[in-house]
Design an enzyme around this catalytic site. Structure first.
Site, PDB file in Angstrom:
ATOM      1  N   ALA A  52       0.853  -1.082   0.339  1.00  0.00           N
ATOM      2  CA  ALA A  52       0.295   0.399  -0.088  1.00  0.00           C
ATOM      3  C   ALA A  52       1.404   1.162  -0.295  1.00  0.00           C
ATOM      4  O   ALA A  52       0.151   2.012  -1.120  1.00  0.00           O
ATOM      5  CB  ALA A  52      -0.587  -0.108   1.406  1.00  0.00           C
ATOM      6  N   LEU A  55       2.056   1.412  -3.645  1.00  0.00           N
ATOM      7  CA  LEU A  55       0.649   1.871  -4.177  1.00  0.00           C
ATOM      8  C   LEU A  55       0.819   3.713  -4.082  1.00  0.00           C
ATOM      9  O   LEU A  55       0.522   4.461  -5.082  1.00  0.00           O
ATOM     10  CB  LEU A  55      -0.114   1.022  -4.359  1.00  0.00           C
ATOM     11  N   ASP A  56       0.926   3.259  -3.018  1.00  0.00           N
ATOM     12  CA  ASP A  56       0.736   4.991  -3.033  1.00  0.00           C
ATOM     13  C   ASP A  56       0.902   6.405  -3.231  1.00  0.00           C
ATOM     14  O   ASP A  56       0.859   7.537  -3.936  1.00  0.00           O
ATOM     15  CB  ASP A  56       0.328   5.640  -1.002  1.00  0.00           C
ATOM     16  N   ALA A  57       2.406   5.608  -4.355  1.00  0.00           N
ATOM     17  CA  ALA A  57       3.751   6.309  -4.470  1.00  0.00           C
ATOM     18  C   ALA A  57       3.613   6.727  -5.942  1.00  0.00           C
ATOM     19  O   ALA A  57       3.935   7.618  -6.197  1.00  0.00           O
ATOM     20  CB  ALA A  57       5.091   5.689  -4.396  1.00  0.00           C
ATOM     21  N   VAL A  58       2.449   6.328  -6.267  1.00  0.00           N
ATOM     22  CA  VAL A  58       2.167   6.231  -7.654  1.00  0.00           C
ATOM     23  C   VAL A  58       0.642   8.033  -8.255  1.00  0.00           C
ATOM     24  O   VAL A  58       1.352   8.294  -8.829  1.00  0.00           O
ATOM     25  CB  VAL A  58       1.157   4.574  -8.341  1.00  0.00           C
TER      26      VAL A  58
END
Length: 79
Positions: A52, A55-58
């Protein structure tokens, strides 16, 4: 300038939408794996939080690129 605003909004919006779909799939798979093997739940939860975070870096990268385009590239082209 108008097309740059549309491009930036699409960049940020689609990045956020993709991340939302990814979080939904990730949470669903966590629940599915925890239901199948409850003894593995703590390990799965730790891995879920790691993924997560990645994924939050995108969308954050999308916001950074969007702000760069909006505040650096567009004024350079307008001058």
């Amino acid at each position: 300038m108008g097309l740059a605003l549309i491009a930036v909004s699409l960049l940020i919006g689609l990045g956020a939408a993709g991340t939302a779909i990814g979080f939904g799939l990730l949470g669903g798979k966590l629940l599915e794996g925890s239901a199948r093997q409850p003894e593995m739940a703590p390990m799965l939860q730790g891995k879920m939080f790691l993924i997560a975070g990645l994924l939050d870096a995108v969308p954050m990268i999308g916001v950074g690129i969007g702000m760069y385009v909006l505040f650096v590239i567009v004024p350079t082209l307008a001058a």
